[in-house]
Scaffold this motif. Structure first.
Motif, PDB file in Angstrom:
ATOM      1  N   CYS A 600       0.759  -1.233   0.107  1.00 53.30           N
ATOM      2  CA  CYS A 600      -0.007   0.242  -0.023  1.00 53.30           C
ATOM      3  C   CYS A 600       0.862   1.211   0.062  1.00 53.30           C
ATOM      4  N   ALA A 636      -8.667  -0.922   4.853  1.00 58.56           N
ATOM      5  CA  ALA A 636      -8.499   0.686   5.192  1.00 58.56           C
ATOM      6  C   ALA A 636      -7.038   1.194   4.787  1.00 58.56           C
ATOM      7  N   LEU A 639      -7.501   2.827   1.482  1.00 54.19           N
ATOM      8  CA  LEU A 639      -8.407   3.902   1.499  1.00 54.19           C
ATOM      9  C   LEU A 639      -7.763   5.053   2.198  1.00 54.19           C
ATOM     10  N   SER A 640      -6.796   4.900   2.872  1.00 57.23           N
ATOM     11  CA  SER A 640      -6.066   6.120   3.455  1.00 57.23           C
ATOM     12  C   SER A 640      -4.752   6.413   2.897  1.00 57.23           C
TER      13      SER A 640
END
Length: 792
Positions: A600, A636, A639-640
C-alpha cells in the motif's frame, strides 16, 4: 489452616511459588511434594521456605500451623552441583534475553559478536533465517519457504500437540451374518486387540438379568461375530455377570476376566443407583443368597492351538492372596512385564450392612501368583496410600510403569482426586485433591478412561456426576463437557476439555459425495454411564459401546435401575487438532498481511488490491469470524493516504493519569489545567482541586505536565527511535549477500517498518517450541526500574 501457598528460594527477596493446595480438617498428617525444578526442567536449590496461609476451615477458626517438617536432599556436594548447573542456566537465560533485546533494537553487530564469543545458540538456525527474511530483507517468498522447512523439521509439533482437540464421532452400524448386534446393556466389559483391530465384549446387565453372551467386533470389516450365546454352558467359562473387568494381553493374545455382580448375588450389596439391581435365585431380592462369594478368575485364548477355549485359573483368588469377590473395580495389564494390576471395587460378601472396598493387587502371569500391594483401609493412613473406592478409573503408563487412578465413589461421596502410583517404589503421589478446581471435569462415577503413552495423554469419558442444587445434591449425567483430555507432559499435568466437532458454517454446503462427513458434524453419542470404552493406540481411535442413557425426558430426575434406558450403539471417535498445514496457513496469513501493508505504501493501489483479493484471500479461513474481520479491515490501508499505524497497546491507549506538580501560584489552579467532572446529568461543572502543604511548598493536583518543571534528562539516556532509524552495518552485509535488488529494499527500512516486521516475526514464534526460539517476555519488563525510596 485450609488453603495455603509455599514459596522457596535462595534468598528472601527471590522466592517462587511451588505449591498452592489445602489441608483437610482432621488430625491426619499430610505430605506434599514440593516442585524442585523450573519450567525448563532444571533443578533449583532452596535455602528459604515461606508458608503463606490463605484461609481457614471456617470463619470462627484462626489460622494455625501445629507442625511442619521438611525432607529432601541435604548432601552438600550434590546441592553444590545443582546450584552450579542452575547458575549456568540462569546466566544463559539472561544472555539470551540480552540478545533478544539487542536484535529488537536493531543492534545486530553486537548481537552477533556476543554469539561468536559465548558460543551460545539463541535459537534454531531456521528461526534466524526466518528473521532475516522477514525483518531485514522483507523477502516474503523466502519467508514462506522457510515456514515449510520449519514444519519438516518438526518445529511446529509442540504447538500442534498443545492445541485444544475436538472429537469427530461416527456411529458404526455393522452386524453379524444374521443382522444381529449385542443387545442393549450397561455394566459390561470390553477389551481390544489393537494389532488385529478386534474388540471383545462380554456380559453386562440389560435391566432385568445379567448376561453371558460373548462377542467380537472386527473394525476392519465393520462386522460383529457371536463367539458364544451363553458362556455358562461352556467348559471352564464364566457365568452371567456385570460390573466385571476384562484385559487383553497383546503379547499372547489372551483375555483375562475378574470380578462380577450376578443374579445370584444379593441386591442388598448394591447401594448406588448406577449399578444393576440383581435378584437372588428365587427372584426375591431380599432373600439371603446361598451361593458362596468366591472370586473366580478366567482366561480366554484368541490365538494358537487353544484359540476359542477358556481356562479356569482360580476358584477363589482371595484364598491365593488375591482380591475378594468385587465389582466396579479396575484392572490393567502390563504385557511386557506380564503382570496384571487390580485396584478398588466393592466387596461382595454376606455382610451387606457394611460397605467394604478392595485394595491394590498384582498378579504375575508367569508365576500364577497374587500379591497384595496396598490394603484397602489401613488403620494408619499413609500419604503414599491411595484411598480405596469403586467406579473409578485406572490406566497404566507402560514407559514409566505408573498407574493413574482417579475419581469414583467412596461411601456417599463422588471423588475428584487423582493419584500417580509408582510401581517400582510402591508409592503413590496425589496429583490433585480436586481436579475440578484446576479446570478439570466434575467429580464422576463410572467414567471411562484410556491412555495414549506416545502422546502422554489420557482421554476421559464422564459418567454420573453430582451437582449442588438448592434442594440438595443431584445425581446427573455429564451432559455438559462430557469428554476430557489429561496431559501428563509435566507434573502435575493439565486438563483440557475435548470439544465437539464444530457445526458447518452458516451458508456453506458440504461435498455431496461425502454425505457421511456431513452427518458427522452433528452425530455424537448421548451422555451416558456404565458404558465401555477401548482404545487403539496404533490408530489413535476410541471405541465406545452401550451404557445407560437415563429415562427419556426425565434423565436428570429419575435414577431407578429398572426404568433406565440402555443402548446398544457402537461409536468410533478420533481426535483432531490443527495440523502442520493449518499452522503454515495461519503463519502465511500473517506474512501476507504485512506484505500487503507495505505494498500500500510502495506500489499502486491496483497492485495492492489485486494482491489482497488473490494472495491474501487464498490463506484466509473464511469460516472464522475473527480472521474474516481482520481481512476486511485490511482494505482501510488502501483508503488512507498512508498506512495506518498499529493500534496502541492497552498501556498506550490508557488516558494519562492526573499528575501532581508544583504550582507557581499557591492555592490557585491555572486555567489551562482545570479538570472538570460531570456528575449524573448536571449541567454545571466544577473544577476539581486538591491542595496540600509539604514543608514550605504548596502543591496542586492537575492532569497536565508543566513543561518548565520537567525532570532533568538522565545523562546517557537512550534515544530508542534514533537507534531504530540507524542501519546496522550487518544489515548491509546481509543485503549485499542476497543480491542488489534486495539491497535496495533494505536501504528503505525505516524505524516504523522495522518495528512492524519485528512484531510480525515475534508473532510467528507462537507456533515454535520453546527450546527452539528466543525467550518469551522482554528484558525491559524483567528489569525493575520503578523502585522508590532509594531502593535498587
Amino acid at each position: 489452616m485450609k488453603d495455603f501457598k509455599i514459596y522457596v528460594g535462595l534468598g528472601e527477596d527471590r522466592m517462587n511459588e511451588v505449591l498452592h493446595t489445602s489441608l483437610k480438617n482432621d488430625t491426619t498428617p499430610e505430605t506434599f511434594d514440593i516442585k524442585y525444578f523450573n519450567n525448563a526442567g532444571i533443578r533449583f536449590p532452596t535455602r528459604y521456605v515461606k508458608i503463606v496461609p490463605i484461609s481457614a476451615h471456617g470463619q470462627s477458626f484462626h489460622t494455625s500451623i501445629w507442625h511442619v517438617s521438611l525432607t529432601g536432599i541435604t548432601d552438600e556436594a550434590y546441592v553444590e552441583r545443582v546450584r552450579l548447573k542452575y547458575d549456568e542456566f540462569q546466566e544463559t537465560t539472561v544472555l539470551r534475553h540480552v540478545l533478544k533485546y539487542l536484535r529488537q533494537r536493531r543492534l545486530l553487530t553486537p548481537y552477533e559478536s556476543i554469539i561468536s564469543r559465548s558460543g551460545i545458540q539463541p535459537e534454531h538456525p531456521l528461526i534466524t533465517k526466518l528473521y532475516e527474511s522477514v525483518v531485514l530483507r522483507g523477502d516474503w517468498k523466502q519467508a514462506e519457504d522457510t515456514l515449510s522447512l520449519m514444519s519438516k523439521t518438526n518445529l511446529f509439533d509442540s504447538y500442534i500437540h498443545g492445541t485444544q482437540p475436538y472429537a469427530v464421532w461416527r456411529r458404526l452400524y455393522g452386524t453379524n451374518a444374521d443382522g444381529d448386534v449385542p443387545s442393549p446393556r450397561g455394566g459390561h466389559a470390553m477389551c481390544m486387540d489393537p494389532i488385529n483391530d478386534m474388540i471383545y465384549l462380554f456380559g453386562g446387565w440389560d435391566g432385568k438379568k445379567s448376561l453371558d453372551d460373548f462377542w467380537v467386533y472386527s473394525v476392519r470389516e465393520d462386522k460383529w461375530q457371536i463367539l458364544s450365546h451363553g458362556t455358562s454352558e461352556e467348559k471352564n467359562a464364566p457365568g452371567a455377570r456385570s460390573c466385571h473387568k476384562m484385559v487383553f494381553d497383546t503379547k499372547t493374545g489372551n483375555i483375562y476376566v475378574l470380578g462380577r455382580l450376578s443374579d445370584s448375588d444379593s441386591a442388598s450389596a448394591i447401594g448406588d443407583p448406577g449399578t444393576p439391581m440383581p435378584q437372588a435365585n428365587n427372584g426375591d431380592p431380599s432373600s439371603t443368597p446361598t451361593r458362596v462369594c468366591c472370586s473366580e478368575f478366567y482366561r480366554y485364548h484368541t490365538r494358537g492351538i487353544d484359540s476359542g477355549k477358556w481356562d479356569f485359573l482360580s476358584f477363589d483368588t482371595a484364598s491365593q492372596g488375591g482380591p475378594p469377590l468385587i465389582f466396579d473395580h479396575q484392572m490393567v495389564l502390563d504385557s511386557e512385564a506380564q503382570i496384571i494390576y487390580v485396584f478398588g471395587g466393592r466387596v461382595v460378601d454376606r455382610e451387606w450392612d457394611t460397605v467394604k472396598y478392595s485394595g491394590l493387587y498384582s498378579y504375575n502371569i508367569r508365576l500364577s501368583k497374587w500379591k497384595l500391594l496396598q490394603i484397602a483401609d489401613p488403620p494408619v493412613v499413609s500419604p503414599s496410600m491411595i484411598p480405596s473406592r469403586s467406579g473409578h478409573s485406572m490406566v497404566l503408563e507402560p514407559l514409566t510403569r505408573t498407574l493413574y487412578i482417579f475419581a469414583g465413589q467412596r461411601d456417599d461421596r463422588y471423588l475428584c482426586d487423582m493419584f500417580a502410583y509408582d510401581i517400582a517404589t510402591n508409592t503413590a503421589t496425589e496429583l490433585f485433591s480436586n481436579f475440578s478446581a484446576v479446570g478439570g471435569p466434575n467429580s464422576s462415577f463410572t467414567q471411562r478412561a484410556v491412555i495414549d503413552p506416545s502422546l502422554r495423554e489420557l482421554y476421559v469419558f464422564c459418567g454420573l456426576t453430582r451437582n449442588q442444587q438448592a434442594d440438595g445434591v443431584a445425581t446427573t449425567l455429564a451432559s455438559e463437557a462430557p469428554n476430557w483430555m489429561y496431559s501428563y507432559d509435566s507434573a502435575p499435568g493439565t486438563w483440557t476439555q475435548i470439544l465437539s466437532q464444530p457445526l458447518p458454517p452458516h451458508g456453506m454446503s458440504s461435498n455431496s459425495s461425502d454425505d457421511m462427513h456431513s452427518e458427522m458434524y452433528i452425530e455424537q453419542p448421548q451422555p451416558r454411564y456404565a458404558h465401555q470404552v477401548v482404545y487403539n493406540p496404533l490408530k489413535r481411535t476410541v471405541f465406545l459401546h452401550g451404557g445407560n442413557v437415563g429415562v427419556k425426558d426425565t434423565i436428570e430426575h429419575s435414577w431407578d435401575g429398572h426404568q433406565e434406558e440402555r443402548v446398544d450403539d457402537l461409536w468410533q471417535m478420533t481426535l483432531f487438532r490443527a495440523g502442520a498445514e493449518e499452522v503454515i496457513r495461519r503463519a502465511t496469513y500473517q506474512l501476507r498481511q504485512q506484505q500487503f501493508r507495505e505494498m500500500c505504501e510502495d506500489t499502486t493501489p491496483i497492485e495492492a488490491l489485486n494482491f489482497l483479493q488473490t494472495d491474501v484471500s487464498a490463506v484466509v479461513d473464511h469460516t472464522n469470524a475473527k480472521e474474516t474481520g481482520t481481512f476486511r479491515s485490511l482494505l482501510a490501508y488502501l483508503l488512507s493516504p498512508s498506512a495506518p499505524t498499529p493500534s496502541p497497546s492497552p498501556m498506550e491507549s490508557t488516558p494519562p493519569l492526573p499528575t501532581r506538580v508544583k504550582s507557581s501560584k499557591p492555592h490557585t489552579v491555572d486555567e489551562g489545567s482545570k479538570s472538570e467532572v460531570k456528575i449524573d446529568n448536571e449541567d454545571k461543572s466544577t473544577p476539581r482541586k486538591h491542595s496540600c502543604s509539604l514543608e514550605s511548598d504548596q502543591d496542586t493536583w492537575t492532569n497536565k505536565l508543566d513543561e518548565d518543571n520537567e525532570p532533568p534528562e538522565m545523562p546517557g539516556t537512550l534515544n530508542v527511535q534514533a537507534l531504530l532509524e540507524a542501519e546496522d552495518p550487518r544489515e548491509m552485509e546481509l543485503s549485499l549477500s542476497s543480491g542488489a535488488a534486495d539491497a535496495g529494499k533494505a536501504a528503505k527500512l525505516t524505524a516504523g517498518r522495522f518495528k512492524q516486521r519485528n512484531e510480525v516475526f515475534e508473532s510467528l514464534l507462537e507456533f515454535v517450541a520453546e527450546g527452539a526460539k528466543q525467550p518469551s517476555g522482554n528484558l525491559s519488563d524483567i528489569i525493575c526500574v520503578d523502585k522508590f525510596d532509594g531502593q535498587m
